[in-house]
Design a protein around this motif. Structure first.
Motif, PDB file in Angstrom:
ATOM      1  N   MET B  86      48.118  52.356  43.319  1.00 44.80           N
ATOM      2  CA  MET B  86      46.949  51.998  42.511  1.00 44.80           C
ATOM      3  C   MET B  86      46.215  50.767  43.017  1.00 44.80           C
ATOM      4  O   MET B  86      45.161  50.419  42.492  1.00 44.80           O
ATOM      5  CB  MET B  86      47.382  51.710  41.071  1.00 44.80           C
ATOM      6  N   GLN B  87      46.774  50.087  44.017  1.00 47.02           N
ATOM      7  CA  GLN B  87      46.255  48.753  44.340  1.00 47.02           C
ATOM      8  C   GLN B  87      44.789  48.762  44.756  1.00 47.02           C
ATOM      9  O   GLN B  87      44.045  47.832  44.431  1.00 47.02           O
ATOM     10  CB  GLN B  87      47.118  48.086  45.419  1.00 47.02           C
ATOM     11  N   GLU B  88      44.352  49.784  45.484  1.00 47.85           N
ATOM     12  CA  GLU B  88      42.939  49.835  45.869  1.00 47.85           C
ATOM     13  C   GLU B  88      42.061  49.849  44.612  1.00 47.85           C
ATOM     14  O   GLU B  88      41.092  49.093  44.493  1.00 47.85           O
ATOM     15  CB  GLU B  88      42.659  51.076  46.713  1.00 47.85           C
ATOM     16  N   GLY B  89      42.445  50.707  43.680  1.00 50.63           N
ATOM     17  CA  GLY B  89      41.671  50.829  42.449  1.00 50.63           C
ATOM     18  C   GLY B  89      41.693  49.551  41.634  1.00 50.63           C
ATOM     19  O   GLY B  89      40.693  49.175  41.011  1.00 50.63           O
ATOM     20  N   ILE B  90      42.836  48.865  41.632  1.00 58.38           N
ATOM     21  CA  ILE B  90      42.940  47.611  40.877  1.00 58.38           C
ATOM     22  C   ILE B  90      41.999  46.564  41.482  1.00 58.38           C
ATOM     23  O   ILE B  90      41.332  45.816  40.766  1.00 58.38           O
ATOM     24  CB  ILE B  90      44.401  47.109  40.841  1.00 58.38           C
ATOM     25  N   SER B  91      41.920  46.538  42.799  1.00 55.87           N
ATOM     26  CA  SER B  91      40.995  45.609  43.455  1.00 55.87           C
ATOM     27  C   SER B  91      39.555  45.913  43.041  1.00 55.87           C
ATOM     28  O   SER B  91      38.771  44.999  42.771  1.00 55.87           O
ATOM     29  CB  SER B  91      41.162  45.710  44.978  1.00 55.87           C
ATOM     30  N   TYR B  92      39.199  47.185  42.978  1.00 53.96           N
ATOM     31  CA  TYR B  92      37.851  47.570  42.540  1.00 53.96           C
ATOM     32  C   TYR B  92      37.621  47.164  41.081  1.00 53.96           C
ATOM     33  O   TYR B  92      36.535  46.712  40.721  1.00 53.96           O
ATOM     34  CB  TYR B  92      37.635  49.086  42.690  1.00 53.96           C
ATOM     35  N   LEU B  93      38.634  47.352  40.237  1.00 47.93           N
ATOM     36  CA  LEU B  93      38.514  46.971  38.824  1.00 47.93           C
ATOM     37  C   LEU B  93      38.271  45.473  38.693  1.00 47.93           C
ATOM     38  O   LEU B  93      37.424  45.023  37.915  1.00 47.93           O
ATOM     39  CB  LEU B  93      39.783  47.361  38.061  1.00 47.93           C
ATOM     40  N   ALA B  94      39.040  44.690  39.476  1.00 51.81           N
ATOM     41  CA  ALA B  94      38.880  43.237  39.430  1.00 51.81           C
ATOM     42  C   ALA B  94      37.515  42.844  39.983  1.00 51.81           C
ATOM     43  O   ALA B  94      36.836  41.978  39.431  1.00 51.81           O
ATOM     44  CB  ALA B  94      39.999  42.556  40.213  1.00 51.81           C
ATOM     45  N   GLY B  95      37.102  43.496  41.065  1.00 50.74           N
ATOM     46  CA  GLY B  95      35.822  43.187  41.690  1.00 50.74           C
ATOM     47  C   GLY B  95      34.651  43.504  40.774  1.00 50.74           C
ATOM     48  O   GLY B  95      33.678  42.761  40.712  1.00 50.74           O
ATOM     49  N   ALA B  96      34.760  44.624  40.052  1.00 50.60           N
ATOM     50  CA  ALA B  96      33.689  45.033  39.141  1.00 50.60           C
ATOM     51  C   ALA B  96      33.848  44.401  37.762  1.00 50.60           C
ATOM     52  O   ALA B  96      33.052  44.670  36.868  1.00 50.60           O
ATOM     53  CB  ALA B  96      33.657  46.548  39.026  1.00 50.60           C
ATOM     54  N   GLU B  97      34.894  43.585  37.603  1.00 52.04           N
ATOM     55  CA  GLU B  97      35.169  42.880  36.333  1.00 52.04           C
ATOM     56  C   GLU B  97      35.273  43.860  35.164  1.00 52.04           C
ATOM     57  O   GLU B  97      34.575  43.713  34.157  1.00 52.04           O
ATOM     58  CB  GLU B  97      34.105  41.821  36.054  1.00 52.04           C
ATOM     59  N   LEU B  98      36.143  44.828  35.304  1.00 49.41           N
ATOM     60  CA  LEU B  98      36.339  45.797  34.235  1.00 49.41           C
ATOM     61  C   LEU B  98      37.628  45.494  33.480  1.00 49.41           C
ATOM     62  O   LEU B  98      38.695  45.365  34.089  1.00 49.41           O
ATOM     63  CB  LEU B  98      36.387  47.211  34.806  1.00 49.41           C
ATOM     64  N   SER B 209      29.686  47.955  39.690  1.00 48.99           N
ATOM     65  CA  SER B 209      29.764  47.899  41.150  1.00 48.99           C
ATOM     66  C   SER B 209      30.535  46.669  41.593  1.00 48.99           C
ATOM     67  O   SER B 209      30.535  45.648  40.912  1.00 48.99           O
ATOM     68  CB  SER B 209      28.349  47.858  41.735  1.00 48.99           C
ATOM     69  N   SER B 210      31.193  46.775  42.724  1.00 44.19           N
ATOM     70  CA  SER B 210      31.813  45.590  43.329  1.00 44.19           C
ATOM     71  C   SER B 210      31.248  45.359  44.721  1.00 44.19           C
ATOM     72  O   SER B 210      31.862  44.703  45.546  1.00 44.19           O
ATOM     73  CB  SER B 210      33.335  45.742  43.382  1.00 44.19           C
ATOM     74  N   LEU B 211      30.089  45.936  44.967  1.00 44.23           N
ATOM     75  CA  LEU B 211      29.472  45.868  46.288  1.00 44.23           C
ATOM     76  C   LEU B 211      28.455  44.727  46.343  1.00 44.23           C
ATOM     77  O   LEU B 211      27.541  44.676  45.523  1.00 44.23           O
ATOM     78  CB  LEU B 211      28.784  47.208  46.594  1.00 44.23           C
ATOM     79  N   PHE B 212      28.654  43.825  47.279  1.00 43.06           N
ATOM     80  CA  PHE B 212      27.700  42.730  47.514  1.00 43.06           C
ATOM     81  C   PHE B 212      27.530  42.625  49.022  1.00 43.06           C
ATOM     82  O   PHE B 212      28.235  41.869  49.681  1.00 43.06           O
ATOM     83  CB  PHE B 212      28.214  41.407  46.925  1.00 43.06           C
ATOM     84  N   ILE B 213      26.610  43.399  49.533  1.00 40.48           N
ATOM     85  CA  ILE B 213      26.526  43.537  50.994  1.00 40.48           C
ATOM     86  C   ILE B 213      26.007  42.250  51.645  1.00 40.48           C
ATOM     87  O   ILE B 213      26.366  41.937  52.768  1.00 40.48           O
ATOM     88  CB  ILE B 213      25.662  44.768  51.363  1.00 40.48           C
TER      89      ILE B 213
END
Lengths: 271, 355
Positions: B86-98, B209-213
Motif C-alpha cells: 500500500m505504500q505507494e498509495g499512502i504516499s499519494y494520500l499524504a501528498g494529496a492531504e486526504l 492531486s499531489s502533482l506539482f510539476i
C-alpha cells in the motif's frame, strides 16, 4: 483560471451567430498537449457531452498518471488524479459512495493495459457503473515514446528500437475485445477521432455510455484510437494516415458489445 | 450509553469503525487481520455503509483514496506484507492531504515472514514508508480497548490535519480477546469543502492531486506539509507513564511489548530496583521532550521491542546522549517473557553502574 461565466467570444461581432464554441465545461486555458494530439479533442468531446447532458455538477472524473494527468487543469468538473494504473480502483470507491453521480476514468494504454490491468479487469468484472475512456495510442506518451502493451508488431519505439518482436513481447493487447468477455461490461466500443465522422461517432458513444451509466447497466469502456505524432516521429497528417492504414488493422473500429436495454441518448446530427 | 463486550482486538477495531461513522472500508485478506474485513463484510451493509473486498492491497488503498477524496470517512487494514504493497498509495494520500484511517496489524518479517506478532514495521510507519517527504500520525494500541479507542481518535485526527493516520498494532493485540467498552461518540464536523462531490455553479472545481510539476510550487507544498507535521509534533504527542516519579531506570516500550515490560518492571521493583515505564501511544509524533526530561532523572533507558532495534534510535535521538540507551528485542514471532526482560534490566544496569 476559473471561468464559470458563459463563454464569450470577443472576436465575434455582435450580429454574428456563434455556430461552434468551446464547451462551457472546458477550461479556457492553453493545453500542454503536443500539436495534433488527440487528447485535446477527446477532452473537448467529453466536456461537450457533459454540457449537453447538463451534468457538470454531477460528474467526477479520474485521470491517472500519463499525458492526461493534467486533465483536471482542463476539465471544469471535480476530478481526482490517481496513481499510475489505479484509476478504476479510485473510481470504484467514488461511484459506490455516490451512486447517483456520473463517474468516468480517462486512461492511456500504458496505464490501463500494463500497470493497471488488474484494477481495470476487476472493476469491470464487478460491473462498476463507471465509464472508462481508454486512449490507445500504442506508446507511453508522457515518458516519451516507450513500448506499450498495445504497440503494433514491428513498431519502433524507444524501448523497441528494432521494432516490436511479438515472439519476445507478445502481440498488442486488444483491450476492448478482452473486457467484452467479462459479464460486468455493458457497452464496449472502439472508435477513432481522426476524421469528422469518427469524431461524431465517438461523441455518440460517449453520450450512450453516460446514458447507460444512468441506467446502471454496468461498466462502459470506450477505446479511442489516439495518436502520438511526437513519439511516432510523424506529422499530425502522417499520424492520421497511420491510424487508417496500420492501427485499425490491429484494433478494428466499431461496437464490440452493447447492452440489451436501448440507450436513450440523443444521436448527434449528421451521423 | 456505554456498551461493554468481550471481543478480539481486530473485531473491536471493526466495531469501532462502524461506531465512528466509517462510510467505507476496503480490504484484502491477510493474516492476522482478516477478522476486520470479515466483521465489516457482515456488519457494514446493515448500517448502509460500503464494504468491498478489493483485488489487492494496491486496489484497496486506492479505493480509500477515491473515497477520502470524495469526502467520506474511509479506512483499510492489512498486515505487514500487504501494508508494504500500500505504500505507494499512502504516499499519494499524504501528498494529496486526504484524511483516512489505515491499520497495520504487524506480523514478523521480512519478506513473507510469519503470521506471528512483530514490531518490525516501526520504521516503515513512523518515517513515512513510501516515497517522498511525509509523515503519518501513528497510534500504537496496547489493548483491545485501545484498538477501539484509536479508531475514533484516528478518524478525528485524520480529519483535523487532513492526513492519513495509521494504527500500528500487532498480531497479538489483534487476536487477543479482552473486555472493551464503547462510549457514545459524536463525530466532529470537519470541513470537507475540498471534496470531489460534483461541481455546482457556486464554487470552483475541486481537484484532488499531489502533482506539482513546477519545482517552486512543489517546494511550497512540501513546506506546507512540513509545517503541518510540526504542528502535529507540538499538539498530538500521547504517552503513558508508570512509576516514573522515583525511577532510576526507564523501560520504553509500545503496544504488546509495553504490557510485558510493565510486568518486568513489577518484578524488578519487587527486587528493589526503581524502574519506571514510558509507553508511547503516538509513535509519530514521538514523546521526545518527555524522554529528554526523564534523561536528567534516570541513569539509563532500555527499549523493549519485537524487532532488532528500531524505536531505540528515536529514544537515543531524544535523549541526545545524556544517558545510555540499550535495546532488547525478540524477533520472528518470538515473544519475550517478563522474567527475560527483567534479567536484561539487571544485566544492563550492572553495566550502567560499572560505567
Amino acid at each position: 483560471m476559473q471561468t464559470d461565466e458563459p463563454v464569450t467570444h470577443a472576436c465575434v461581432p455582435d450580429d454574428y451567430d456563434v455556430a461552434y464554441h468551446r464547451p462551457a465545461a472546458l477550461m479556457d486555458v492553453n493545453m500542454h498537449y503536443c500539436p495534433g494530439c488527440a487528447h485535446s479533442l477527446v477532452h473537448k468531446l467529453l466536456m461537450e457531452v457533459v454540457d449537453e447532458l447538463g451534468i457538470q455538477d454531477q460528474t467526477i472524473g479520474v485521470a491517472p498518471v500519463g499525458c492526461s494527468v493534467f486533465a483536471y487543469e482542463y476539465m471544469n468538473i471535480d476530478m481526482q488524479e490517481a496513481a499510475h494504473g489505479r484509476a478504476c480502483a479510485v473510481a470504484t470507491a467514488i461511484k459506490r459512495l455516490m451512486p447517483d453521480k456520473f463517474v468516468f476514468t480517462y486512461q492511456g494504454d500504458g496505464d490501463l493495459a500494463a500497470i493497471g490491468i488488474a484494477e481495470t479487469l476487476h472493476a469491470i468484472n464487478r460491473g462498476e457503473n463507471i465509464l472508462i475512456v481508454f486512449m490507445n495510442n500504442a506508446v507511453y506518451g508522457m515518458t516519451s515514446g516507450q513500448m506499450a502493451p498495445t504497440t503494433l508488431p514491428g513498431m519502433k519505439t524507444t524501448t523497441s528500437p528494432f521494432g516490436r518482436d511479438t515472439k519476445f513481447y507478445g502481440a498488442p493487447m486488444k483491450i476492448a475485445e478482452l473486457v467484452a468477455q467479462l459479464p460486468g461490461s455493458s457497452y464496449v466500443t472502439r472508435q477513432v477521432v481522426n476524421s469528422p465522422h469518427g469524431v461524431r461517432k465517438t461523441k455518440q458513444a460517449l453520450l450512450k455510455a453516460f446514458d447507460w451509466q444512468k441506467q446502471n447497466a454496468g461498466t462502459c469502456l470506450i477505446e479511442i484510437i489516439g495518436n502520438c505524432p511526437s513519439n511516432w516521429r510523424m506529422t499530425p497528417l502522417e499520424a492520421s494516415r497511420f491510424i487508417d492504414e496500420e492501427m485499425v488493422k490491429s484494433f478494428p473500429v466499431g461496437d464490440i458489445k452493447t447492452p440489451d436495454q436501448p440507450s436513450l441518448a440523443p444521436t448527434p446530427e449528421n451521423l | 450509553m456505554n456498551v461493554t463486550k468481550l471481543m478480539k482486538g481486530n473485531e473491536a477495531l471493526a466495531e469501532a469503525a462502524i461506531r465512528a461513522g466509517c462510510d467505507a472500508y476496503f480490504g484484502y485478506p491477510i493474516t492476522p487481520q482478516s477478522e476486520v474485513l470479515e466483521y465489516l463484510a457482515r456488519e457494514m451493509p446493515r448500517h448502509n455503509r460500503i464494504v468491498l473486498q478489493a483485488e489487492s492491497e494496491v486496489a484497496s488503498i486506492n479505493m480509500v483514496y477515491g473515497a477520502a477524496g470524495a469526502g467520506f470517512r474511509a479506512m483499510t487494514s492489512s498486515s505487514s506484507p500487504g501494508f508494504s504493497l500500500m505504500q505507494e498509495g499512502i504516499s499519494y494520500l499524504a501528498g494529496a492531504e486526504l484524511p483516512c484511517l489505515l491499520v497495520n496489524v504487524n506480523r514478523a518479517g521480512p519478506g513473507l515472514g510469519t503470521i506471528q506478532p512483530g514490531q518490525g514495521d516501526y520504521f516503515q510507519a513512523t518515517k513515512g514508508g513510501g516515497h517522498g517527504d511525509y509523515r503519518l500520525i501513528v497510534l500504537a494500541p496496547a489493548s483491545v480497548q485501545e484498538m477501539a479507542d484509536h479508531v475514533f481518535l484516528g478518524f478525528d485526527l485524520a480529519d483535523q490535519y487532513r492526513n492519513p493516520v495509521v494504527i500500528l498494532s500487532d498480531g497479538a493485540i489483534g487476536q487477543m480477546m479482552e473486555k472493551v467498552t464503547f462510549k457514545p461518540y459524536q463525530k466532529p464536523t470537519a470541513d470537507k469543502s475540498w471534496a470531489t462531490t460534483g461541481k455546482p455553479a457556486s464554487r470552483k472545481r475541486n481537484a484532488i492531486s499531489s502533482l506539482f510539476i513546477q519545482p517552486e510550487r512543489m517546494e511550497q507544498h512540501n513546506l506546507k506539509l512540513t509545517e503541518k507535521f510540526n504542528r502535529i509534533r507540538e499538539s498530538e504527542i500521547r504517552f503513558e507513564e508508570v512509576n516514573t516519579n522515583d525511577a532510576d531506570y526507564l523501560l520504553v516500550a509500545y503496544g504488546l511489548s509495553a504490557r510485558i515490560a510493565q510486568k518486568a518492571m513489577d518484578l524488578a521493583r519487587a527486587k528493589g530496583l526503581r524502574v519506571g515505564l514510558l509507553r508511547p501511544i503516538t509513535l509519530f509524533p514521538f514523546p521526545e521532550k518527555r524522554l529528554r526530561e526523564l534523561a536528567t532523572q534516570v541513569q539509563g533507558m532500555l527499549t523493549v521491542e519485537l524487532n532488532s532495534g528500531q524505536m531505540v534510535e528515536d529514544v537515543r535521538l531524544a535523549v541526545e546522549g545524556r544517558v545510555p540507551v540499550a535495546h532488547y528485542g525478540r524477533m520472528g514471532g518470538m515473544i519475550f517473557t517478563p522474567e527475560e526482560i527483567e534479567r536484561q534490566l539487571e544485566t544492563f544496569f550492572e553495566k550502567a553502574y560499572a560505567n
